[in-house]
Enzyme design. Structure first.
Site, PDB file in Angstrom:
ATOM      1  N   GLU A 126       3.757  -5.550   2.999  1.00 39.75           N
ATOM      2  CA  GLU A 126       4.663  -6.778   3.802  1.00 39.75           C
ATOM      3  C   GLU A 126       3.879  -5.984   6.064  1.00 39.75           C
ATOM      4  O   GLU A 126       4.489  -6.307   6.559  1.00 39.75           O
ATOM      5  CB  GLU A 126       5.926  -7.262   4.470  1.00 39.75           C
ATOM      6  CG  GLU A 126       6.155  -8.615   4.161  1.00 39.75           C
ATOM      7  CD  GLU A 126       4.291  -9.569   4.365  1.00 39.75           C
ATOM      8  OE1 GLU A 126       4.755  -9.544   2.340  1.00 39.75           O
ATOM      9  OE2 GLU A 126       4.360  -9.966   5.180  1.00 39.75           O
TER      10      GLU A 126
HETATM   11  C1  LIG Z   1       4.844  -2.172  -5.055  1.00 36.96           C
HETATM   12  C2  LIG Z   1       3.837  -2.749  -4.053  1.00 36.96           C
HETATM   13  C3  LIG Z   1       3.991  -3.432  -4.068  1.00 36.96           C
HETATM   14  C4  LIG Z   1       3.050  -4.508  -4.179  1.00 36.96           C
HETATM   15  N1  LIG Z   1       3.489  -6.146  -3.523  1.00 36.96           N
HETATM   16  C5  LIG Z   1       1.893  -6.392  -3.462  1.00 36.96           C
HETATM   17  C6  LIG Z   1       1.505  -8.205  -3.130  1.00 36.96           C
HETATM   18  O1  LIG Z   1       2.815  -8.382  -3.548  1.00 36.96           O
HETATM   19  N2  LIG Z   1       0.141  -8.348  -2.540  1.00 36.96           N
HETATM   20  C7  LIG Z   1      -0.433  -7.923  -1.886  1.00 36.96           C
HETATM   21  O2  LIG Z   1      -1.221  -7.868  -1.053  1.00 36.96           O
HETATM   22  N3  LIG Z   1       0.079  -6.612  -1.360  1.00 36.96           N
HETATM   23  C8  LIG Z   1       0.917  -5.963  -2.375  1.00 36.96           C
HETATM   24  N4  LIG Z   1       1.470  -4.108  -1.736  1.00 36.96           N
HETATM   25  C9  LIG Z   1       0.242  -3.480  -0.917  1.00 36.96           C
HETATM   26  C10 LIG Z   1       0.817  -3.507   0.522  1.00 36.96           C
HETATM   27  O3  LIG Z   1       0.820  -4.179   1.032  1.00 36.96           O
HETATM   28  C11 LIG Z   1      -0.040  -2.303   0.887  1.00 36.96           C
HETATM   29  O4  LIG Z   1       0.212  -0.873  -0.309  1.00 36.96           O
HETATM   30  C12 LIG Z   1       0.128  -2.433   2.664  1.00 36.96           C
HETATM   31  O5  LIG Z   1      -0.099  -3.022   3.153  1.00 36.96           O
HETATM   32  C13 LIG Z   1      -0.410  -0.989   3.009  1.00 36.96           C
HETATM   33  O6  LIG Z   1      -1.572  -1.147   2.759  1.00 36.96           O
HETATM   34  P1  LIG Z   1      -1.930   0.068   2.190  1.00 36.96           P
HETATM   35  O7  LIG Z   1      -1.525   0.530   0.697  1.00 36.96           O
HETATM   36  O8  LIG Z   1      -3.620   0.258   1.998  1.00 36.96           O
HETATM   37  O9  LIG Z   1      -2.028   1.786   2.800  1.00 36.96           O
HETATM   38  P2  LIG Z   1      -2.939   1.718   4.275  1.00 36.96           P
HETATM   39  O10 LIG Z   1      -3.189   0.757   4.785  1.00 36.96           O
HETATM   40  O11 LIG Z   1      -3.917   2.844   4.085  1.00 36.96           O
HETATM   41  O12 LIG Z   1      -2.163   2.475   4.804  1.00 36.96           O
HETATM   42  C14 LIG Z   1      -2.514   4.463   4.893  1.00 36.96           C
HETATM   43  C15 LIG Z   1      -1.695   4.754   6.381  1.00 36.96           C
HETATM   44  O13 LIG Z   1      -1.914   4.637   7.484  1.00 36.96           O
HETATM   45  C16 LIG Z   1      -1.536   4.117   8.453  1.00 36.96           C
HETATM   46  N5  LIG Z   1      -2.291   2.663   9.740  1.00 36.96           N
HETATM   47  C17 LIG Z   1      -3.227   2.447   8.770  1.00 36.96           C
HETATM   48  N6  LIG Z   1      -4.178   2.028   9.805  1.00 36.96           N
HETATM   49  C18 LIG Z   1      -3.536   2.335  11.210  1.00 36.96           C
HETATM   50  C19 LIG Z   1      -3.341   2.155  12.554  1.00 36.96           C
HETATM   51  N7  LIG Z   1      -4.583   0.867  12.928  1.00 36.96           N
HETATM   52  N8  LIG Z   1      -2.344   2.539  13.807  1.00 36.96           N
HETATM   53  C20 LIG Z   1      -1.542   3.072  12.713  1.00 36.96           C
HETATM   54  N9  LIG Z   1      -1.498   3.993  11.893  1.00 36.96           N
HETATM   55  C21 LIG Z   1      -2.190   2.868  10.438  1.00 36.96           C
HETATM   56  C22 LIG Z   1      -0.454   2.637   7.673  1.00 36.96           C
HETATM   57  O14 LIG Z   1       0.479   2.653   8.965  1.00 36.96           O
HETATM   58  C23 LIG Z   1      -0.175   4.354   6.715  1.00 36.96           C
HETATM   59  O15 LIG Z   1       0.392   4.748   6.793  1.00 36.96           O
HETATM   60  C24 LIG Z   1       2.360  -4.139  -2.896  1.00 36.96           C
HETATM   61  C25 LIG Z   1       2.256  -2.381  -2.505  1.00 36.96           C
HETATM   62  C26 LIG Z   1       2.777  -1.494  -3.191  1.00 36.96           C
HETATM   63  C27 LIG Z   1       3.044  -0.110  -3.763  1.00 36.96           C
END
Ligand SMILES: Cc1cc2nc3c(=O)[nH]c(=O)nc-3n(C[C@H](O)[C@H](O)[C@H](O)COP(=O)(O)OP(=O)(O)OC[C@H]3O[C@@H](n4cnc5c(N)ncnc54)[C@H](O)[C@@H]3O)c2cc1C
Length: 597
Positions: free
Chosen positions: A440
């Site tokens: 989220e």
């Molecule tokens: C158990 C679990 C349940 C989930 N449930 C759902 C669900 O029901 N539906 C759904 O759609 N998704 C779901 N998710 C996905 C979740 O919302 C994402 O994992 C989350 O939004 C982060 O995205 P990412 O993993 O791609 O990380 P990334 O976007 O790759 O981020 C990696 C790191 O980079 C940082 N970062 C990225 N961009 C920037 C920026 N511009 N400035 C500073 N820092 C930055 C982030 O803060 C993070 O620390 C779930 C994930 C998990 C693990």
């Protein structure tokens, strides 16, 4: 096994005494019948369900986890039955629209109930929690036919919902997503792509699952402006609303993960699945924004749930566990040692958990109430409430979950070595809490939203709206007890405005200054915001003490907990301020190549 006891006295204090909810709801059209008696009765029923049905499944659910097979996903023993009871009790319909089968109660009631179920068993509460997101989406953007088919079933609880946003290569940056939606002759769309990390994507609790999917239409513009929103049911619905043919959407696997193991986290494959557009084409992300605040408050609640859960376990243990003597002489002279609650360091941890849980409870219920004003208040009140919510929601989501994790860690520490052992239940809370800072919107993303979009993006107007509220509150306080709180709040309020201005100036010359300040700025804002809510608690508690002719211990504890928060936790702002003021250079001057030498 950890027991859960719903903190009914504190919930009633927040709902009835601090927020004066009955008075508010009597002024909001459609909520006039929402009396204190009705709210108390619903909360008591919710507490029983959480304590007796959900809490006993928390540890067993963690141990057993979910199981995947080609036929679907099986949730841990007892989960499906608990969901059945939840539906029979009418809980999914609590704050939903009566036109589609809902009970039309305020959203705040939903938040209180979510605190209860989430503190008892966060993994279980994810299933109805995700449905809530899907319900909000269809309620806000679905057409009448979609509402009749999908909304009614989800409100009834017969079908559950999911939010399918994330793909393997993108989570924070949804502008990169690739799932495709091809228009079909019958007006539907063929959805093709793969989503990962989809909570409740597949399970055995309900007869159908309604996936809300973000996808791209052919020739859609690149980035966030080319994303549309679709309903994709697991089983297509027949015209009479019954479950029809299986749709081409399948769960390819579930993730092995650190915590919330009883919540199925699914890889969902859409292989030309039948989908239906909701809302205007290419406006999918905008549609999602309309209820983003509610979803984020829902996740902030996970921080509160873990604060409460960890505090309850820690307090019980600290009163029972004997170790060494109090520094000021034995407090349990007949026993071989004193209970560890006599030791200042153990009290530091307990009071940290307690002050964070009680302050956050007021913060989050207040936000939920703002949501009710946005939906039902006069145009002017709704606009004000919406502005406040926009500012405070990223703070709630990131700050409360970060501190929920801290409170969970204190839980392990209070238990000593036993905290590390699964049987006691404390290490599960740490594992379960960790995800709340990621999904989220990560803490980093919330911080950019707060500083970039909300504070600097509004030219400071949203922040000023809140600081004016702090000012107005301070002006109303005329008791001696309140004076130190008023002085401290005024000082922080001025400093907060000054810091915002300074970051804004620096960011004009170098945008990295905003990125470098963002998380510390969010944490600083969180501590000051919680200080405001603690001051509100003190204001009510001291007035009650002044009027009381009986036991005041509940209110006395509030004053002492507030003092702890102001003396020991609020000064953490100083470190955040120093980090903010140090600028972007200490982060950005190092060449990428130097990271690995
Ligand atoms: C158990 C679990 C349940 C989930 N449930 C759902 C669900 O029901 N539906 C759904 O759609 N998704 C779901 N998710 C996905 C979740 O919302 C994402 O994992 C989350 O939004 C982060 O995205 P990412 O993993 O791609 O990380 P990334 O976007 O790759 O981020 C990696 C790191 O980079 C940082 N970062 C990225 N961009 C920037 C920026 N511009 N400035 C500073 N820092 C930055 C982030 O803060 C993070 O620390 C779930 C994930 C998990 C693990």
């Amino acid at each position: 096994m950890l027991e859960y006891k719903a903190p009914l006295r504190d919930i009633s204090f927040v709902v009835n005494e601090v927020l004066e909810s009955e008075k508010l709801y009597q002024t909001l059209p459609g909520y006039e019948e929402v009396s204190q008696e009705l709210m108390d009765a619903i909360i008591e029923e919710g507490a029983k369900f959480a304590e007796n049905v959900l809490a006993p499944l928390n540890q067993s659910g963690d141990e057993e986890g979910c199981k995947w097979s080609e036929d679907g996903v099986t949730t841990p023993t007892g989960f499906a039955d608990a969901y059945k009871q939840y539906v029979e009790n009418g809980w999914p319909a609590l704050s939903a629209d009566p036109e589609y089968g809902g009970q039309g109660l305020p959203d705040m009631m939903g938040i209180v109930l979510n605190e209860l179920s989430g503190s008892a068993n966060w993994s279980w509460s994810m299933y109805p929690g995700l449905s809530h997101g899907a319900i909000n989406t269809v309620e806000a953007h679905g057409d009448e036919q979609q509402k009749q088919i999908y909304l009614t079933k989800m409100i009834e609880g017969a079908w559950t919902g999911t939010m399918c946003l994330t793909e393997a290569h993108c989570g924070s940056d949804l502008g990169l997503l690739r799932t495709k939606a091809e228009p079909q002759a019958d007006g539907s769309y063929s959805i093709t792509g793969s989503k990962i990390f989809i909570s409740a994507g597949e399970h055995d609790m309900a007869e159908n699952i309604v996936h809300i999917v973000l996808a791209r239409l052919p020739d859609a513009p690149e980035g966030t402006k080319g994303i549309s929103l679709f309903i994709v049911p697991k089983f297509n619905a027949n015209e009479d609303g019954s479950v029809g043919e299986r749709n081409a959407v399948t769960c390819a696997s579930i993730e092995k993960k650190m915590g919330i193991k009883a919540s199925a986290t699914c890889v969902m494959n859409f292989d030309g699945a039948k989908g239906f557009l909701i809302g205007p084409p290419n406006r999918g992300l905008n549609c999602m924004f309309t209820f983003m605040n509610t979803a984020r408050i829902g996740t902030a609640l996970q921080g509160l749930a873990h604060m409460e859960q960890a505090f309850q376990g820690s307090l019980k243990y600290a009163k029972e566990r004997l170790a060494m003597r109090s520094l000021t002489g034995p407090k349990n002279p007949d026993g071989p040692a004193d209970p560890i609650i006599v030791h200042p360091d153990v009290r530091r941890m307990l009071l940290t958990q307690k002050s964070l849980a009680e302050g956050s409870r007021l913060f989050l219920y207040y936000l939920a109430q703002l949501g009710d004003i946005v939906h039902r208040g006069s145009e002017e009140d709704a606009k004000k409430a919406d502005d406040l919510m926009s500012l405070l929601t990223p703070i709630a989501k990131a700050f409360v979950t970060e501190l929920g994790f801290e409170a969970a860690n204190h839980g392990v520490q209070v238990y000593g070595g036993h905290g590390f052992i699964s049987e006691w239940g404390m290490e599960q809370i740490v594992r379960d809490a960790r995800i709340s800072m990621l999904y989220e919107g990560t803490t980093g993303i919330q911080a950019l939203d707060l500083l970039g979009r909300k504070v600097l993006g509004s030219g400071g107007a949203l922040l000023t709206g809140f600081t004016e509220m702090i000012d107005a509150f301070c002006k109303e306080q005329d008791s001696e007890v309140m004076q130190p709180y008023v002085e401290t709040l005024q000082k922080y309020k001025d400093e907060w405005l000054g810091l915002s201005l300074k970051i804004g100036e620096k960011a004009m010359a170098n945008p990295d200054e905003a990125g470098a300040a963002a998380v510390d700025y969010l944490m600083y804002s969180g501590y000051v915001t919680l200080a405001f809510f603690w001051a509100r608690i003190v204001s009510v508690a001291q007035a009650k003490i002044a009027q009381a002719d009986g036991d005041t211990s509940f209110y006395d504890a509030k004053l002492l907990t507030a003092k702890f928060y102001y003396d020991r936790l609020l000064p953490r702002t100083k470190a955040h301020k120093a980090a903010i003021m140090s600028g972007a250079g200490n982060l950005m001057d190092m060449d990428e190549a130097l990271f690995s030498v």
